[in-house]
Each structure stands twice: as C-alpha cells, then as structure tokens.
Scaffold this motif. Structure first.
Motif, short mmCIF file in Angstrom:
data_model
loop_
_atom_site.label_atom_id
_atom_site.label_comp_id
_atom_site.label_asym_id
_atom_site.label_seq_id
_atom_site.Cartn_x
_atom_site.Cartn_y
_atom_site.Cartn_z
N GLY A 81 0.79 -1.17 0.04
CA GLY A 81 0.20 0.23 -0.05
C GLY A 81 0.78 1.50 0.03
N ALA A 82 1.86 1.39 0.87
CA ALA A 82 2.92 2.34 1.00
C ALA A 82 3.59 2.44 -0.45
N VAL A 83 4.08 1.52 -1.09
CA VAL A 83 4.84 1.38 -2.27
C VAL A 83 3.76 2.16 -3.39
N GLY A 84 2.64 1.58 -3.42
CA GLY A 84 1.74 1.89 -4.29
C GLY A 84 1.30 3.87 -4.09
N ALA A 85 1.21 4.13 -2.97
CA ALA A 85 1.11 5.46 -2.66
C ALA A 85 2.16 6.44 -3.26
N LEU A 86 3.51 5.92 -2.82
CA LEU A 86 4.71 6.46 -3.16
C LEU A 86 4.75 6.40 -4.82
N GLY A 87 4.61 5.34 -5.27
CA GLY A 87 4.63 5.10 -6.78
C GLY A 87 3.75 5.87 -7.48
N LEU A 88 2.36 6.24 -7.18
CA LEU A 88 1.43 7.14 -7.72
C LEU A 88 1.92 8.56 -7.72
N THR A 89 2.45 8.94 -6.42
CA THR A 89 3.01 10.25 -6.26
C THR A 89 4.05 10.58 -7.37
N ALA A 90 5.23 9.58 -7.48
CA ALA A 90 6.21 9.77 -8.42
C ALA A 90 5.77 9.62 -9.84
N THR A 91 4.93 9.00 -10.23
CA THR A 91 4.65 8.54 -11.57
C THR A 91 3.50 9.54 -12.03
N ALA A 92 2.62 10.05 -11.22
CA ALA A 92 1.47 10.62 -11.64
C ALA A 92 1.09 12.14 -11.06
N ALA A 93 1.00 12.11 -9.69
CA ALA A 93 0.70 13.33 -8.98
C ALA A 93 1.83 14.22 -9.16
N ALA A 94 3.14 14.02 -8.78
CA ALA A 94 4.10 15.04 -8.95
C ALA A 94 4.30 15.60 -10.38
N PRO A 95 4.39 14.66 -11.50
CA PRO A 95 4.54 15.25 -12.66
C PRO A 95 3.30 16.13 -13.15
N THR A 96 2.35 15.40 -12.59
CA THR A 96 1.27 16.41 -13.06
C THR A 96 1.04 18.02 -12.14
N HIS A 97 1.44 17.82 -11.11
CA HIS A 97 1.64 19.03 -10.44
C HIS A 97 2.71 19.93 -11.34
N GLY A 98 3.98 19.41 -11.84
CA GLY A 98 4.76 19.98 -12.25
C GLY A 98 4.32 20.59 -13.71
N ARG A 99 3.24 20.32 -14.25
CA ARG A 99 2.85 21.01 -15.56
C ARG A 99 1.53 21.96 -15.39
N VAL A 113 -7.71 12.42 -9.77
CA VAL A 113 -7.94 10.88 -9.75
C VAL A 113 -6.75 10.31 -9.22
N ALA A 114 -5.50 10.69 -9.65
CA ALA A 114 -4.32 10.08 -9.08
C ALA A 114 -4.32 10.06 -7.61
N ASP A 115 -4.69 11.11 -7.15
CA ASP A 115 -4.76 11.43 -5.51
C ASP A 115 -5.79 10.51 -5.13
N ARG A 116 -7.08 10.32 -5.69
CA ARG A 116 -8.02 9.32 -4.98
C ARG A 116 -7.33 7.85 -4.61
N TRP A 117 -6.63 7.58 -5.89
CA TRP A 117 -6.04 6.47 -5.83
C TRP A 117 -4.81 6.24 -4.85
N ARG A 118 -4.15 7.30 -4.89
CA ARG A 118 -2.90 7.25 -3.95
C ARG A 118 -3.61 7.27 -2.39
N CYS A 119 -4.71 7.92 -2.14
CA CYS A 119 -5.32 7.66 -0.95
C CYS A 119 -5.84 6.40 -0.49
N ALA A 120 -6.36 5.78 -1.56
CA ALA A 120 -6.90 4.04 -1.38
C ALA A 120 -5.73 3.51 -0.92
N CYS A 121 -4.67 3.58 -1.59
CA CYS A 121 -3.37 2.89 -1.28
C CYS A 121 -2.66 3.04 0.16
N ALA A 122 -2.75 4.37 0.48
CA ALA A 122 -2.12 4.85 1.86
C ALA A 122 -3.30 4.23 2.94
#
Length: 137
Positions: A81-99, A113-122
């Motif tokens: 679950g932690a790896v899923g949340a961190l992975g979604l942050t690195a691959t989806a949330a952070a790059p989207t924030h950057g754009r 959407v990415a945030d809801r998935w990482r919340c579910a993982c967390a």
C-alpha cells in the motif's frame, strides 16, 4: 518499538495526511479560478513540501526497517500500500503538479484521480499495518 509498530505508526500518519489532502486540500485547490491558480498552486506547493518530506521520509525509513525485519503477509500488504501511494506520487501526481503552472481542467482532473488512488493505497496500507500489529505480525 518493533519495526512493524513503527511502520504502522508511519502508515497511520501517512493515511491521515493523505485523507486530509484528498478530502480538504485538493478540492479547495481545484476550485481556484484561472486568475487565482498560479498563486494558489505555488503557495500550496511551498506549504506542503516540508510535510511531505517528513511523512514520506518516515514511511520510507520505517518501511526499510520492516523489510529488514522480515514482515508477515499482512506486513507485506501494508508495504505494498505504501509503495503504491509513493509510486503514484512519483509517476502521476508529482509530474502533473509540475505541469500545472496555469490552470488546466484536464490536468486538475488527472491530479484528482491520481490522488484518490494514492489515498486508497495509503489507507489500505495503514489498515494492513494495523492488522499486522494486531495479529502479532
């Protein structure tokens, strides 16, 4: 304190942080108008960065200790679950924030959407960590 108990505490902290972001922070940020976006997004990014560093740092350090200790099945599920949340942050949330220098409804939607998935993982990871502690993991 055992590695599992430390990871469970870090996971609970992470889940609480993530729930706050998902339920409160991102909806408020997402409601900003075009002319407010740059300042609001920049302020959000500056304000949340130190908290992200502490929460994610605690999760990574205690997760490493748990891996070294050899978790049971529930412990591995909690780590997933932690790896899923961190992975979604690195691959989806952070790059989207950057754009998101300017408001873009499609990117804001993708971020939410990415945030809801990482919340579910967390949250799932935190529940599994509590189960691991409760069952003597």
């Amino acid at each position: 304190m055992s590695a599992l108990a430390a990871f469970a505490l870090a996971s609970a902290l992470h889940a609480g942080f993530q729930l706050s972001v998902t339920v409160i922070v991102y909806p408020v940020l997402g409601d900003r108008r075009d002319e407010e976006w740059r300042a609001a997004h920049a302020g959000h990014s500056r304000a949340i960065a130190p908290l992200v560093a502490v929460v994610y740092g605690a999760l990574v350090v205690t997760g490493g200790l748990l891996v070294a200790a050899g978790p049971d099945a529930a412990g591995w599920l909690a780590l997933a679950g932690a790896v899923g949340a961190l992975g979604l942050t690195a691959t989806a949330a952070a790059p989207t924030h950057g754009r998101l220098t300017d408001r873009d409804d499609a990117l804001v939607s993708r971020l939410l959407v990415a945030d809801r998935w990482r919340c579910a993982c967390a949250v799932g990871g935190a529940v599994a960590a509590v189960v691991a502690v409760a069952t003597g993991g």
